[in-house]
Design a protein around this motif. Structure first.
Motif, PDB file in Angstrom:
ATOM      1  N   LYS A   1     -52.975 -50.136  -6.627  1.00  0.00           N
ATOM      2  CA  LYS A   1     -52.444 -50.614  -7.906  1.00  0.00           C
ATOM      3  C   LYS A   1     -52.313 -52.134  -7.908  1.00  0.00           C
ATOM      4  O   LYS A   1     -52.619 -52.809  -8.888  1.00  0.00           O
ATOM      5  CB  LYS A   1     -51.088 -49.976  -8.210  1.00  0.00           C
TER       6      LYS A   1
ATOM      7  N   LYS B   1     -54.034 -48.717 -13.456  1.00  0.00           N
ATOM      8  CA  LYS B   1     -53.142 -48.595 -14.604  1.00  0.00           C
ATOM      9  C   LYS B   1     -51.915 -47.754 -14.252  1.00  0.00           C
ATOM     10  O   LYS B   1     -52.003 -46.806 -13.472  1.00  0.00           O
ATOM     11  CB  LYS B   1     -53.866 -47.964 -15.790  1.00  0.00           C
ATOM     12  N   THR B   2     -50.778 -48.094 -14.861  1.00  0.00           N
ATOM     13  CA  THR B   2     -49.523 -47.382 -14.591  1.00  0.00           C
ATOM     14  C   THR B   2     -49.625 -45.917 -14.993  1.00  0.00           C
ATOM     15  O   THR B   2     -49.090 -45.035 -14.313  1.00  0.00           O
ATOM     16  CB  THR B   2     -48.359 -48.059 -15.328  1.00  0.00           C
ATOM     17  N   TRP B   3     -50.341 -45.653 -16.102  1.00  0.00           N
ATOM     18  CA  TRP B   3     -50.448 -44.267 -16.570  1.00  0.00           C
ATOM     19  C   TRP B   3     -51.289 -43.402 -15.623  1.00  0.00           C
ATOM     20  O   TRP B   3     -51.229 -42.178 -15.679  1.00  0.00           O
ATOM     21  CB  TRP B   3     -51.002 -44.212 -17.987  1.00  0.00           C
ATOM     22  N   VAL B   4     -52.063 -44.035 -14.770  1.00  0.00           N
ATOM     23  CA  VAL B   4     -52.784 -43.316 -13.717  1.00  0.00           C
ATOM     24  C   VAL B   4     -51.933 -43.250 -12.450  1.00  0.00           C
ATOM     25  O   VAL B   4     -51.858 -42.205 -11.789  1.00  0.00           O
ATOM     26  CB  VAL B   4     -54.135 -44.004 -13.414  1.00  0.00           C
TER      27      VAL B   4
ATOM     28  N   LEU C   1     -48.522 -43.412 -11.867  1.00  0.00           N
ATOM     29  CA  LEU C   1     -47.312 -42.577 -11.808  1.00  0.00           C
ATOM     30  C   LEU C   1     -47.619 -41.086 -11.701  1.00  0.00           C
ATOM     31  O   LEU C   1     -47.018 -40.391 -10.861  1.00  0.00           O
ATOM     32  CB  LEU C   1     -46.430 -42.875 -13.017  1.00  0.00           C
ATOM     33  N   PRO C   2     -48.534 -40.519 -12.523  1.00  0.00           N
ATOM     34  CA  PRO C   2     -48.856 -39.096 -12.330  1.00  0.00           C
ATOM     35  C   PRO C   2     -49.434 -38.793 -10.953  1.00  0.00           C
ATOM     36  O   PRO C   2     -49.155 -37.740 -10.375  1.00  0.00           O
ATOM     37  CB  PRO C   2     -49.875 -38.816 -13.444  1.00  0.00           C
TER      38      PRO C   2
ATOM     39  N   GLU D   1     -42.912 -50.587  -8.391  1.00  0.00           N
ATOM     40  CA  GLU D   1     -43.647 -49.468  -7.799  1.00  0.00           C
ATOM     41  C   GLU D   1     -42.809 -48.789  -6.710  1.00  0.00           C
ATOM     42  O   GLU D   1     -42.799 -47.555  -6.604  1.00  0.00           O
ATOM     43  CB  GLU D   1     -44.971 -49.947  -7.208  1.00  0.00           C
TER      44      GLU D   1
END
Length: 443
Positions: free
Chosen positions: A194, A200-203, A205-206, A243
């Motif tokens: 990251k 990307k954050t949306w990738v 975190l999941p 993070e």
């Protein structure tokens, strides 16, 4: 992408997959090998690269001759240990071959990185992707008892680790602790990717949630430490604090909610409060025998130290700690782990003590010299403060060898040693299209 780049990347994917899904092919009777793992022939296929790029390989060997010399010296000390070992020589040679295999494969990968400046970053992405794939397998394993038994029979020698009615997942790796630690390393890899690649954050975190779930379902206390301690270190770097907070929150929350057995973590409290007899005293007559595997770690470490005391110079021989454990284990340990000890399944469960017991002071000194040889360029490049994702990632690898010793896992050893080499010699790991970030994250 050129043909050479396609071949290199395909080989790395095949190599990593063959080690993570260690399918056995056939027995080799002349070598007393019950079943030859697929990863061994795949590793030998890689020998074609140094032959094809022979001039480049000679240049690489000259550049890394100190590293190569230390590795060969360690294996030579192992041969002496085998010769002096009280156990059969062919057994020690097989274990020594494993050490040579993971050292050789890591050296080969470092050579390939020197031929393709973007290959190191591809290796990191491949490891992170493989972690996600195995996490998916583990989720299915957790939900389906038949699938769990199939994986345990196929990849974990038929060992069912059922705690409070729920199995500890391990996917296709040989032990739940190895799997759990790999999940934690995968999360730390995601943090690095990251910051270095702009994930990307949306990738992010999941993916972290997915790997955290799998890590917790492994029931590995070691894996929890490997994740949370390095993540806490990243709190001291303003560029990685967000993070780190996300990782710590998800990890602690899932540990509280999904842990297969709270008793596995309650065992640690028993030790801290001094209420667990197996840390040193024998159980009272007629008292039920409790299997506190956290407490037995201390007894295993004591046994390893006794082996080193009796064989201080060259150790008891590669793999000898497993065979000698029945002679060195104290009564409290035998009371709860006799079956595993009699079958030669238990070692000292500590990386340094395992090397001391099996290779003695000579082999340990060479191993520490190799570690120092790698750490010096790491410190020169990344410093010590503020802690970057590289620090957290490599600290996680080191911490995993505190309460365990994964030398029997080709996959974990190749992954760990290659990560150290990759970041220690960043000229081979750096992508030519983008310079390193100011925070000194790895290329």
């Amino acid at each position: 992408m050129t043909k050479r780049e396609i071949v290199f990347r395909s080989y790395i994917v095949l190599l990593m997959a063959s080690m993570a899904v260690d399918v056995n092919l056939f027995p080799v009777g002349v070598l007393s090998v019950q079943s030859l793992p697929l990863s061994i022939p795949v590793a030998f296929i890689g020998a074609a690269f140094p032959l094809y790029f022979f001039r480049d390989f000679l240049r690489f060997v000259r550049e890394r001759r100190a590293l190569l010399a230390i590795g060969l010296l360690f294996l030579l000390s192992g041969l002496v240990s085998v010769a002096l070992s009280p156990f059969p020589g062919h057994y020690g040679l097989k274990l020594l071959f494993q050490y040579g295999a993971f050292l050789g494969v890591s050296f080969l990968l470092l050579f390939l990185f020197s031929l393709d400046r973007g290959l190191g970053a591809f290796f990191l992405r491949t490891a992170a992707g493989l972690a996600l794939v195995l996490a998916l397998v583990a989720l299915f394993e957790s939900a389906n008892g038949s699938f769990y038994r199939f994986l345990a029979d196929t990849f974990r020698y038929g060992e069912y680790q059922i705690v409070d009615g729920r199995g500890r997942v391990g996917a296709t790796l040989s032990h739940s602790n190895i799997f759990g630690c790999f999940m934690s390393i995968g999360i730390l890899l995601l943090v690095h990717l990251k910051k270095s690649s702009g994930m990307k954050t949306w990738v992010f975190l999941p993916a972290v949630l997915f790997l955290c779930t799998a890590m917790v379902l492994s029931g590995s206390r070691n894996a929890a430490m490997v994740l949370l301690v390095p993540a806490a270190l990243l709190l001291f770097n303003g560029k990685t604090a967000k993070e780190a907070l996300a990782v710590i929150f998800l990890g602690v929350f899932l540990l509280a909610v999904l842990t297969p057995s709270a008793a596995r973590f309650a065992d640690l409290w028993k030790i801290a409060s001094g209420r667990d007899w197996s840390t040193g005293e024998k159980a009272a007559a007629g008292a039920p025998v409790e299997d506190n595997t956290a407490a037995t770690r201390f007894l295993l470490w004591q046994s390893g130290l006794r082996m080193f005391r009796d064989h201080p110079l060259f150790g008891i021989g590669p793999g000898g700690s497993n065979l000698a454990m029945k002679d060195y284990a104290p009564e409290p340990l035998l009371a709860v782990e006799r079956e595993k000890i009699d079958r030669g399944y238990l070692h000292t469960h500590n990386g340094l003590l395992n090397i001391l017991a099996e290779f003695g002071a000579a082999g340990t000194a060479v191993g520490l010299a190799g570690l120092f040889h790698v750490l010096v360029p790491l410190v020169r490049r990344y410093g010590l403060f503020p802690p970057a994702p590289v620090h957290a990632l490599l600290l996680g690898v080191v911490l995993s060898f505190g309460p365990d010793a994964f030398f029997y896992s080709r996959f974990y050893m190749v992954l760990g040693s290659t990560l150290f080499l990759l970041f220690a010699f960043p000229g081979e790991a750096r992508s030519g299209s983008s310079p390193p970030l100011q925070e000194k994250t790895a290329p």
